[in-house]
Design a protein around this motif. Structure first.
Motif, PDB file in Angstrom:
ATOM      1  N   GLY A   1       1.858   7.191   6.211  1.00 35.73           N
ATOM      2  CA  GLY A   1       1.318   7.205   4.854  1.00 35.73           C
ATOM      3  C   GLY A   1       1.722   8.482   4.156  1.00 35.73           C
ATOM      4  O   GLY A   1       1.450   9.579   4.649  1.00 35.73           O
TER       5      GLY A   1
ATOM      6  N   ALA B   1       0.819  -1.218   0.000  1.00 37.24           N
ATOM      7  CA  ALA B   1       0.000   0.000   0.000  1.00 37.24           C
ATOM      8  C   ALA B   1       0.852   1.267   0.000  1.00 37.24           C
ATOM      9  O   ALA B   1       0.311   2.376   0.026  1.00 37.24           O
ATOM     10  CB  ALA B   1      -0.929  -0.006   1.210  1.00 37.24           C
TER      11      ALA B   1
ATOM     12  N   ASP C   1      -1.204   8.299  -0.099  1.00 35.19           N
ATOM     13  CA  ASP C   1      -2.628   8.217   0.206  1.00 35.19           C
ATOM     14  C   ASP C   1      -2.809   8.299   1.723  1.00 35.19           C
ATOM     15  O   ASP C   1      -2.399   7.385   2.438  1.00 35.19           O
ATOM     16  CB  ASP C   1      -3.184   6.892  -0.330  1.00 35.19           C
ATOM     17  CG  ASP C   1      -4.673   6.720  -0.088  1.00 35.19           C
ATOM     18  OD1 ASP C   1      -5.323   7.658   0.408  1.00 35.19           O
ATOM     19  OD2 ASP C   1      -5.200   5.631  -0.402  1.00 35.19           O
TER      20      ASP C   1
ATOM     21  N   SER D   1     -10.931   3.901  -1.605  1.00 39.41           N
ATOM     22  CA  SER D   1      -9.691   4.432  -2.156  1.00 39.41           C
ATOM     23  C   SER D   1      -9.993   5.398  -3.299  1.00 39.41           C
ATOM     24  O   SER D   1     -11.096   5.424  -3.847  1.00 39.41           O
ATOM     25  CB  SER D   1      -8.804   3.300  -2.671  1.00 39.41           C
ATOM     26  OG  SER D   1      -9.372   2.724  -3.824  1.00 39.41           O
TER      27      SER D   1
ATOM     28  N   ALA E   1      -4.590   5.194   3.298  1.00 38.16           N
ATOM     29  CA  ALA E   1      -4.028   3.850   3.134  1.00 38.16           C
ATOM     30  C   ALA E   1      -3.623   3.181   4.447  1.00 38.16           C
ATOM     31  O   ALA E   1      -3.986   2.019   4.673  1.00 38.16           O
ATOM     32  CB  ALA E   1      -2.849   3.883   2.163  1.00 38.16           C
TER      33      ALA E   1
END
Length: 173
Positions: A89, A48, A92, A136, A95
Motif C-alpha cells: 500500500g 484500492a 493509504d 478510511s 487500504a
C-alpha cells in the motif's frame, strides 16, 4: 554472471524498492483460493490502489535483508513459508488491510493474514485485523464534518421553529 542470476537480482532489487517505498506491506497465505477468487481479490486491490504480487519467498527474504533497520527482520525462514502473496500500500497504509479483511470475511478459511509492516512498525495478524477496522480517510472526514455540522443545523432548526411560533402567535392575536 548467468542470465538467471541477473533476473533474480533484478527481482530482488524490485522487491527491496517496493518494501522501502510502501507505507504498508502485508504478507498473506493465499492457499486454497480459486482462480476466480484470486482475480476478484486482485481487482479489489487495484481499485484500492494496492499492488498485490506473488514472489518467491527466498527472493523476498533477500530483499528484506538488504533494507536497513530491523523492521523487516521477521521476513525470515520461519515466517515466509508456503504460498505467500504481498500487498503493497503506497497512498493509504490501511487500504491493503481493509481489502484483505473484507475478502477474508467473504471467503473464510481461504486466505490468512501472516504479518506486515505499516509505517515502519511490525504488525502481526491481530494488529492487522485491528488496523482493518479503522475507517478510511474519506469516512473519517465525513464523520468529522457531520459532527461539526450537527450543532449548527440544530441551532438553525431551533431559530426556524421560534420564528414559526412567533408568526403563529402574531396571526392569532
Amino acid at each position: 554472471m548467468s542470465k538467471a542470476i541477473e533476473m533474480k537480482s533484478a527481482v530482488v532489487a524490485e522487491i527491496a524498492e517496493k518494501l522501502e517505498k510502501a507505507a504498508s506491506v502485508i504478507v498473506v497465505d493465499y492457499k486454497g483460493l480459486t482462480v476466480e477468487q484470486v482475480t476478484e481479490l486482485r481487482s479489489q486491490m487495484r481499485e484500492a490502489g494496492v499492488d498485490y504480487k506473488v514472489y518467491k519467498n527466498t527472493l523476498v527474504r533477500r530483499a528484506a535483508s538488504q533494507i536497513e533497520g530491523d523492521v523487516f527482520a521477521n521476513f525470515n525462514d520461519e515466517q515466509l513459508v508456503g504460498p505467500n502473496a504481498i500487498a503493497f500500500g503506497y497512498e493509504d497504509p490501511v487500504a491493503p488491510a481493509r481489502v484483505l479483511k473484507g475478502f477474508m470475511d467473504k471467503n473464510p478459511d481461504k486466505i490468512t493474514l501472516k504479518m506486515g509492516v505499516v509505517e515502519g512498525e511490525f504488525y502481526d495478524e491481530a494488529k492487522i485485523v485491528a488496523l482493518a477496522a479503522i475507517p478510511s480517510r474519506e469516512e473519517l472526514i465525513a464523520k468529522l464534518l457531520g459532527s461539526l455540522k450537527a450543532p449548527m443545523s440544530n441551532f438553525v432548526y431551533l431559530l426556524d421553529a421560534l420564528a414559526k411560533k412567533q408568526d403563529e402567535e402574531a396571526t392569532e392575536a
